[in-house]
Design an enzyme around this catalytic site. Structure first.
Site, PDB file in Angstrom:
ATOM      1  N   HIS A 224      15.261  50.551-110.084  1.00 37.45           N
ATOM      2  CA  HIS A 224      15.218  52.255-110.854  1.00 37.45           C
ATOM      3  C   HIS A 224      14.742  53.108-109.262  1.00 37.45           C
ATOM      4  CE1 HIS A 224      11.442  50.408-110.172  1.00 37.45           C
ATOM      5  NE2 HIS A 224      10.227  51.736-109.628  1.00 37.45           N
ATOM      6  N   ASP A 226      11.721  56.810-109.869  1.00 33.91           N
ATOM      7  CA  ASP A 226      10.678  56.689-109.930  1.00 33.91           C
ATOM      8  C   ASP A 226      11.229  58.589-110.949  1.00 33.91           C
ATOM      9  OD1 ASP A 226       9.693  54.381-109.180  1.00 33.91           O
ATOM     10  OD2 ASP A 226       7.951  54.917-107.622  1.00 33.91           O
ATOM     11  N   ARG A 292       2.598  38.233-106.563  1.00 34.67           N
ATOM     12  CA  ARG A 292       2.747  40.008-105.977  1.00 34.67           C
ATOM     13  C   ARG A 292       2.056  40.408-106.271  1.00 34.67           C
ATOM     14  NH1 ARG A 292       6.978  43.541-105.231  1.00 34.67           N
ATOM     15  NH2 ARG A 292       6.350  44.629-103.308  1.00 34.67           N
TER      16      ARG A 292
HETATM   17  C1  LIG Z   1       3.384  58.748-114.788  1.00 33.50           C
HETATM   18  C2  LIG Z   1       4.543  57.931-115.536  1.00 33.50           C
HETATM   19  C3  LIG Z   1       6.161  57.111-114.574  1.00 33.50           C
HETATM   20  C4  LIG Z   1       6.695  56.318-114.574  1.00 33.50           C
HETATM   21  C5  LIG Z   1       6.330  55.852-116.539  1.00 33.50           C
HETATM   22  C6  LIG Z   1       4.718  56.618-116.008  1.00 33.50           C
HETATM   23  O1  LIG Z   1       4.509  57.647-117.508  1.00 33.50           O
HETATM   24  C7  LIG Z   1       3.702  55.829-116.015  1.00 33.50           C
HETATM   25  C8  LIG Z   1       4.504  54.120-115.264  1.00 33.50           C
HETATM   26  C9  LIG Z   1       5.520  54.812-114.904  1.00 33.50           C
HETATM   27  C10 LIG Z   1       7.065  53.284-114.046  1.00 33.50           C
HETATM   28  C11 LIG Z   1       6.056  52.241-113.102  1.00 33.50           C
HETATM   29  C12 LIG Z   1       7.258  51.768-112.839  1.00 33.50           C
HETATM   30  C13 LIG Z   1       8.761  52.197-113.139  1.00 33.50           C
HETATM   31  C14 LIG Z   1       8.929  53.679-114.283  1.00 33.50           C
HETATM   32  C15 LIG Z   1      10.267  53.420-114.080  1.00 33.50           C
HETATM   33  C16 LIG Z   1       8.298  52.325-115.129  1.00 33.50           C
HETATM   34  O2  LIG Z   1       9.204  51.998-116.228  1.00 33.50           O
HETATM   35  O3  LIG Z   1       6.944  52.939-115.743  1.00 33.50           O
HETATM   36  C17 LIG Z   1       7.479  54.515-113.028  1.00 33.50           C
HETATM   37  C18 LIG Z   1       8.001  55.278-114.528  1.00 33.50           C
HETATM   38  C19 LIG Z   1       8.911  56.734-114.098  1.00 33.50           C
HETATM   39  O4  LIG Z   1       8.427  57.127-112.557  1.00 33.50           O
HETATM   40  O5  LIG Z   1       9.937  56.884-114.747  1.00 33.50           O
HETATM   41  O1  LIG Z   2       5.676  46.173-106.444  1.00 33.49           O
HETATM   42  C1  LIG Z   2       6.670  46.602-106.183  1.00 33.49           C
HETATM   43  O2  LIG Z   2       6.925  47.267-104.887  1.00 33.49           O
HETATM   44  C2  LIG Z   2       7.518  47.871-106.663  1.00 33.49           C
HETATM   45  C3  LIG Z   2       6.378  48.684-107.690  1.00 33.49           C
HETATM   46  C4  LIG Z   2       7.618  50.244-107.986  1.00 33.49           C
HETATM   47  O3  LIG Z   2       8.463  50.102-108.310  1.00 33.49           O
HETATM   48  C5  LIG Z   2       6.325  50.712-109.095  1.00 33.49           C
HETATM   49  O4  LIG Z   2       5.569  50.295-109.977  1.00 33.49           O
HETATM   50  O5  LIG Z   2       7.611  52.121-109.664  1.00 33.49           O
HETATM   51 FE   LIG Z   3       9.049  52.554-109.237  1.00 30.56          FE
END
Ligand SMILES: C=C1C[C@]23C[C@@]1(O)CC[C@H]2[C@@]12CCC[C@@](C)(C(=O)O1)[C@H]2[C@@H]3C(=O)O
Ligand SMILES: O=C(O)CCC(=O)C(=O)O
Ligand SMILES: [Fe+2]
Length: 366
Positions: A224, A226, A292
């Site tokens: 993914h 961010d 981890r």
């Molecule tokens: C602010 C945010 C980015 C995120 C979605 C969220 O509302 C909170 C969690 C974030 C996260 C962390 C893991 C990867 C990700 C793609 C997810 O599913 O939750 C990211 C979201 C993002 O960056 O789109």
């Molecule tokens: O665990 C990791 O190294 C990646 C975590 C991550 O990509 C995320 O929280 O958006």
């Molecule tokens: Fe990420």
């Protein structure tokens, strides 16, 4: 359209919870194949080369190094970043104490189907046919409500550590944003919204990846990008984070370095930079013996502020490639379109001459 980040991600389907710490054999529900994820089968980790390590205390060409890292990799590690080592250790201990609670206790702080904060599976799970080998806990602002549900009598220490970590990360994220924008020739005069009374918005994501009986067929956190301006990631001493290197079509491991932090370019910096700094596709893999833990500080613009390609980077030859969006609008788009989110806010496909803006949907602009 949602107006705050807390309104943006909605669960697509209800979720059955597995206690991954107790499972001795990989269930079919967690067994990934190349068809579970387009990127799963891509050539695997090339460990001879990895993202640059940048010393923030060394003023010698730091902007140049950051610019190069953002363009070539979309990620880099930083050392001498001013976050005390003790705080990094403390957040690891806080994460450990949360994830090692019994499952029925963790479920008391579950993320609600409509919510953003709390305990749960990766919210991108709904886009994949298989489940990921991880659990997560999302915090926006104070964690007190959920912490009280987890440790009714003893929640204060956890809250103190989280709040201290958020405070330090906010300062570092602001500093990094200016360095990354500075490397594009952008100054504080060019970005008025960054000086609002509230500062940037952020979410803190604690990720836990238990040891896995069949790591070759499991996925910790699927590929993914961010949806942030930038993300600052702390990983414990177990490797697992990988970034996708377009040039060599392969996954590259980001080795944990004691005391270093990983910085990722997010989709909103991709938009601000008009595609010059592409957001980085990354994932987390798991291993057979070691647990981890990672802590991601996801940093975005102040709530309600629309970000669009910066006017200094736009001219007749370089028209704006993306629409203006607030963070919460973009999170809503991501929740709907996932890896097509960036292309869904694309304005135009240029006729010719642009080869630097990638949208992570397999299409290179140009
Ligand atoms: C602010 C945010 C980015 C995120 C979605 C969220 O509302 C909170 C969690 C974030 C996260 C962390 C893991 C990867 C990700 C793609 C997810 O599913 O939750 C990211 C979201 C993002 O960056 O789109
Ligand atoms: O665990 C990791 O190294 C990646 C975590 C991550 O990509 C995320 O929280 O958006
Ligand atoms: Fe990420």
């Amino acid at each position: 359209m949602p107006s705050r980040i807390s309104d943006s991600f909605r669960a697509h389907h209800s979720q059955k919870y597995f206690d991954l710490n107790l499972i001795k054999e990989l269930p079919e529900s967690h067994a990934w194949t190349s068809s579970s994820d387009d990127h799963y089968a891509s050539e695997n980790s090339r460990d001879f080369d990895s993202i640059p390590v940048i010393d923030l205390d060394n003023n010698n060409n730091v902007l140049e190094h950051i610019g190069h890292a953002c363009k070539k990799w979309g990620a880099f590690q930083i050392i001498n970043h001013s976050i005390p080592e003790k705080l990094l250790q403390a957040i690891e201990v806080a994460g450990q104490s949360l994830f090692s609670l019994p499952m029925q206790q963790k479920l008391k702080a579950s993320r609600s189907p409509e919510g953003v904060t709390g305990y749960g599976v990766a919210r991108i799970s709904s886009f994949f046919p298989k489940l990921m080998w991880s659990e997560g806990f999302t915090i926006v602002g104070s964690p007190i409500e959920h912490a009280r549900q987890l440790w009714p009598k003893d929640y204060k220490k956890f809250c103190e550590i989280i709040e201290e970590y958020e405070k330090e990360m906010e300062k570092l994220a602001g500093r990094l944003m200016w360095l990354m924008l500075g490397s594009l020739g952008i100054t504080k005069e060019d970005v008025k919204w960054a000086f609002g009374p509230k500062g940037g918005c952020a979410a803190l994501q604690l990720n836990s990846y238990p040891a896995c009986p069949d790591p070759g067929r499991a996925m910790g956190l699927a590929a993914h990008t961010d949806s942030t301006i930038l993300t600052i990631l702390h990983q414990n001493n177990t490797s697992g984070l990988q970034v996708y290197q377009e040039e060599s079509s392969g996954w590259v491991t980001v080795p944990p370095i004691q005391g270093a932090l990983v910085v990722n370019v997010g989709d909103l910096l991709h938009i601000l930079s008009n595609g010059s700094y592409p957001s980085i596709l990354h994932r987390a893999i798991v291993n057979r013996t070691q647990h981890r833990l990672s802590v991601a500080y996801l940093y975005g613009p102040p709530s309600g502020v629309r970000v669009s390609p910066l006017s200094k980077l736009v001219d007749q030859k370089h028209p704006p490639l993306y629409k203006a969006v607030t963070w919460s609008e973009y999170l809503g788009t991501k929740a709907k379109h996932f890896d097509k989110a960036l292309s869904s806010v694309r304005l135009c496909v240029p006729l010719s001459g642009f080869t630097d803006a990638k949208d992570h949907n397999g299409v290179q602009v140009g």
